[in-house]
Design an enzyme around this catalytic site. Structure first.
Site, PDB file in Angstrom:
ATOM      1  N   ASP A  75      -1.737  -6.775  16.765  1.00 20.85           N
ATOM      2  CA  ASP A  75      -1.312  -7.506  15.569  1.00 20.85           C
ATOM      3  C   ASP A  75      -2.531  -7.556  14.661  1.00 20.85           C
ATOM      4  O   ASP A  75      -3.520  -8.239  14.969  1.00 20.85           O
ATOM      5  CB  ASP A  75      -0.848  -8.917  15.946  1.00 20.85           C
ATOM      6  N   TYR A 167       2.104  -8.231  -3.638  1.00 18.35           N
ATOM      7  CA  TYR A 167       1.794  -6.851  -3.226  1.00 18.35           C
ATOM      8  C   TYR A 167       0.718  -6.265  -4.139  1.00 18.35           C
ATOM      9  O   TYR A 167      -0.244  -5.651  -3.664  1.00 18.35           O
ATOM     10  CB  TYR A 167       3.077  -6.019  -3.257  1.00 18.35           C
ATOM     11  N   LYS A 171      -2.886  -5.221  -2.548  1.00 19.37           N
ATOM     12  CA  LYS A 171      -3.270  -3.801  -2.519  1.00 19.37           C
ATOM     13  C   LYS A 171      -4.446  -3.514  -3.453  1.00 19.37           C
ATOM     14  O   LYS A 171      -5.244  -2.606  -3.193  1.00 19.37           O
ATOM     15  CB  LYS A 171      -2.065  -2.926  -2.852  1.00 19.37           C
ATOM     16  N   ILE A 202       7.590   5.838  -0.891  1.00 16.06           N
ATOM     17  CA  ILE A 202       7.688   6.836   0.188  1.00 16.06           C
ATOM     18  C   ILE A 202       8.890   6.483   1.058  1.00 16.06           C
ATOM     19  O   ILE A 202       9.131   5.303   1.338  1.00 16.06           O
ATOM     20  CB  ILE A 202       6.395   6.844   1.052  1.00 16.06           C
ATOM     21  N   THR A 204      10.357   5.468   3.743  1.00 19.43           N
ATOM     22  CA  THR A 204      10.182   4.798   5.047  1.00 19.43           C
ATOM     23  C   THR A 204      10.996   3.503   5.001  1.00 19.43           C
ATOM     24  O   THR A 204      11.465   3.099   3.929  1.00 19.43           O
ATOM     25  CB  THR A 204       8.702   4.428   5.308  1.00 19.43           C
TER      26      THR A 204
HETATM   27  P1  NAI Z   1       6.780   0.632   7.477  1.00 19.92           P
HETATM   28  O1  NAI Z   1       7.367  -0.707   7.224  1.00 19.92           O
HETATM   29  O2  NAI Z   1       7.683   1.796   7.687  1.00 19.92           O
HETATM   30  O3  NAI Z   1       5.786   0.555   8.745  1.00 19.92           O
HETATM   31  C1  NAI Z   1       4.833  -0.470   8.823  1.00 19.92           C
HETATM   32  C2  NAI Z   1       4.429  -0.647  10.273  1.00 19.92           C
HETATM   33  O4  NAI Z   1       3.478  -1.720  10.308  1.00 19.92           O
HETATM   34  C3  NAI Z   1       5.594  -1.058  11.191  1.00 19.92           C
HETATM   35  O5  NAI Z   1       5.596  -0.243  12.342  1.00 19.92           O
HETATM   36  C4  NAI Z   1       5.304  -2.518  11.530  1.00 19.92           C
HETATM   37  O6  NAI Z   1       5.740  -2.892  12.824  1.00 19.92           O
HETATM   38  C5  NAI Z   1       3.784  -2.561  11.404  1.00 19.92           C
HETATM   39  N1  NAI Z   1       3.283  -3.910  11.182  1.00 19.92           N
HETATM   40  C6  NAI Z   1       3.741  -4.853  10.328  1.00 19.92           C
HETATM   41  N2  NAI Z   1       3.039  -5.983  10.472  1.00 19.92           N
HETATM   42  C7  NAI Z   1       2.103  -5.740  11.417  1.00 19.92           C
HETATM   43  C8  NAI Z   1       1.073  -6.505  12.005  1.00 19.92           C
HETATM   44  N3  NAI Z   1       0.854  -7.782  11.656  1.00 19.92           N
HETATM   45  N4  NAI Z   1       0.288  -5.912  12.927  1.00 19.92           N
HETATM   46  C9  NAI Z   1       0.489  -4.632  13.304  1.00 19.92           C
HETATM   47  N5  NAI Z   1       1.454  -3.863  12.811  1.00 19.92           N
HETATM   48  C10 NAI Z   1       2.258  -4.413  11.876  1.00 19.92           C
HETATM   49  O7  NAI Z   1       5.765   0.901   6.277  1.00 19.92           O
HETATM   50  P2  NAI Z   1       5.224   2.269   5.658  1.00 19.92           P
HETATM   51  O8  NAI Z   1       6.050   2.614   4.509  1.00 19.92           O
HETATM   52  O9  NAI Z   1       4.978   3.255   6.710  1.00 19.92           O
HETATM   53  O10 NAI Z   1       3.850   1.739   5.040  1.00 19.92           O
HETATM   54  C11 NAI Z   1       2.586   1.908   5.671  1.00 19.92           C
HETATM   55  C12 NAI Z   1       1.526   1.465   4.686  1.00 19.92           C
HETATM   56  O11 NAI Z   1       1.628   2.213   3.481  1.00 19.92           O
HETATM   57  C13 NAI Z   1       1.616  -0.007   4.294  1.00 19.92           C
HETATM   58  O12 NAI Z   1       0.322  -0.551   4.183  1.00 19.92           O
HETATM   59  C14 NAI Z   1       2.280   0.041   2.938  1.00 19.92           C
HETATM   60  O13 NAI Z   1       1.983  -1.073   2.136  1.00 19.92           O
HETATM   61  C15 NAI Z   1       1.697   1.317   2.380  1.00 19.92           C
HETATM   62  N6  NAI Z   1       2.500   1.917   1.318  1.00 19.92           N
HETATM   63  C16 NAI Z   1       3.807   2.288   1.557  1.00 19.92           C
HETATM   64  C17 NAI Z   1       4.578   2.800   0.535  1.00 19.92           C
HETATM   65  C18 NAI Z   1       6.022   3.181   0.714  1.00 19.92           C
HETATM   66  O14 NAI Z   1       6.743   3.318  -0.287  1.00 19.92           O
HETATM   67  N7  NAI Z   1       6.504   3.404   1.930  1.00 19.92           N
HETATM   68  C19 NAI Z   1       4.015   2.976  -0.811  1.00 19.92           C
HETATM   69  C20 NAI Z   1       2.649   2.567  -0.941  1.00 19.92           C
HETATM   70  C21 NAI Z   1       1.924   2.065   0.094  1.00 19.92           C
END
Ligand code: NAI
Length: 268
Positions: A75, A167, A171, A202, A204
């Site tokens: 975490d 956010y 960020k 992205i 996801t």
């Molecule tokens: P996602 O929601 O698909 O995956 C995030 C992962 O982080 C999940 O597996 C979740 O269990 C884990 N997580 C959440 N809280 C946590 C904690 N306290 N400790 C450990 N793990 C934790 O998100 P995604 O899209 O893969 O995003 C990854 C990164 O990229 C994030 O920092 C997000 O802000 C950033 N990002 C994503 C964008 C998008 O559109 N998908 C755009 C810009 C940035």
């Protein structure tokens, strides 16, 4: 330790590197872990969801045919979790040369939609995580120079929107914190680089969290899509490619920089 076999088209761009990725149970983190492993790194996938991250590591091992992927629950908001994660990196991979601070959440809303608890939640997951990750990883990274830290910011860390107060703020903090760490390492003469990546929307599961309460997901996604000049959402693998570059020694003169993966949004 067993190394992943080479795949057609893969060049071993991070051969011998040892990477810890946070939030690797799905999305960008999972894609990054897979790509780094395919390019020769050992990877420690961490997430708050222990079962899901274990499954991702198992899938990488099955695909690469080697025990190059490991899993641990972490975490990122818990200081008590970080030291055991570093111990796990030492025990499974023999150290650490790449840290990808990827875990993050989106809490949509304008400034008026937040109370202090919810505000702090977003800042803790998105910013305290990067502070803790870098602080605890630096001693290990120093032992395995050249080393690289890649922090997930967002295009929302550079461009604001009225409905993303938390956010945007979190960020933007990741963006400048990355530069501060880069300068500190350079000043100390350490070959440890630190850069941030800035994706736009992205494909996801996090996209669903962008929608916000009471709004129609499809119409929100159409609106988001209309903002991207290339006319599509990005894929997690496209962000992973940028992270791979920054993690590898190919980017050895690149530190304190921001890499946008945004389909042209910030060019407007
Ligand atoms: P996602 O929601 O698909 O995956 C995030 C992962 O982080 C999940 O597996 C979740 O269990 C884990 N997580 C959440 N809280 C946590 C904690 N306290 N400790 C450990 N793990 C934790 O998100 P995604 O899209 O893969 O995003 C990854 C990164 O990229 C994030 O920092 C997000 O802000 C950033 N990002 C994503 C964008 C998008 O559109 N998908 C755009 C810009 C940035």
């Amino acid at each position: 330790m067993a190394q992943a076999r080479r795949f057609p088209g893969m060049k071993g761009r991070v051969q011998g590197k040892k990477a810890l990725i946070t939030g690797a149970a799905q999305g960008i983190g999972a894609a990054t872990a897979r790509l780094l492993a395919m390019e020769g790194a050992q990877v420690l996938l961490t997430d708050i969801d222990a079962d899901a991250v274990r499954a991702q590591a198992d899938a990488i091992n099955a695909e690469t045919g080697a025990t190059c992927a490991f899993a641990a629950r972490l975490d990122v908001t818990s200081e008590a979790d970080w030291l055991p994660a570093m111990t796990a990196a030492n025990e499974t991979m023999g150290g650490l040369s790449i840290l990808v601070n990827n875990a993050g959440i989106v809490l949509p809303g304008s400034i008026e939609d937040f109370d202090l608890d919810r505000w702090r939640r977003g800042m803790t997951v998105n910013v305290d995580s990067v502070f803790l990750g870098c602080k605890y990883a630096l001693p290990l990274l120093r032992e395995k120079q050249p080393a690289s830290i890649v922090n997930l910011s967002s295009i929302a860390g550079l461009i604001a929107s009225g409905n993303f107060a938390n956010y945007n703020a979190s960020k933007a903090a990741v963006w400048l914190l990355s530069k501060s760490i880069a300068l500190d390492c350079a000043r100390k003469g350490w070959d440890i680089r630190c850069n941030s990546v800035h994706p736009t929307f992205i494909n996801t599961p996090i996209l669903n969290d962008l929608v916000g309460e009471g709004r129609d997901p499809d119409s929100v996604k159409v609106k988001l899509l209309s903002q991207i000049p290339v006319g599509r959402f990005g894929e997690p693998e496209e962000v992973a490619q940028a992270i791979l570059y920054l993690a590898s020694d190919e980017s050895r003169f690149v530190t304190g920089s921001e890499l946008k993966i945004d389909g042209g949004i910030s060019a407007m």
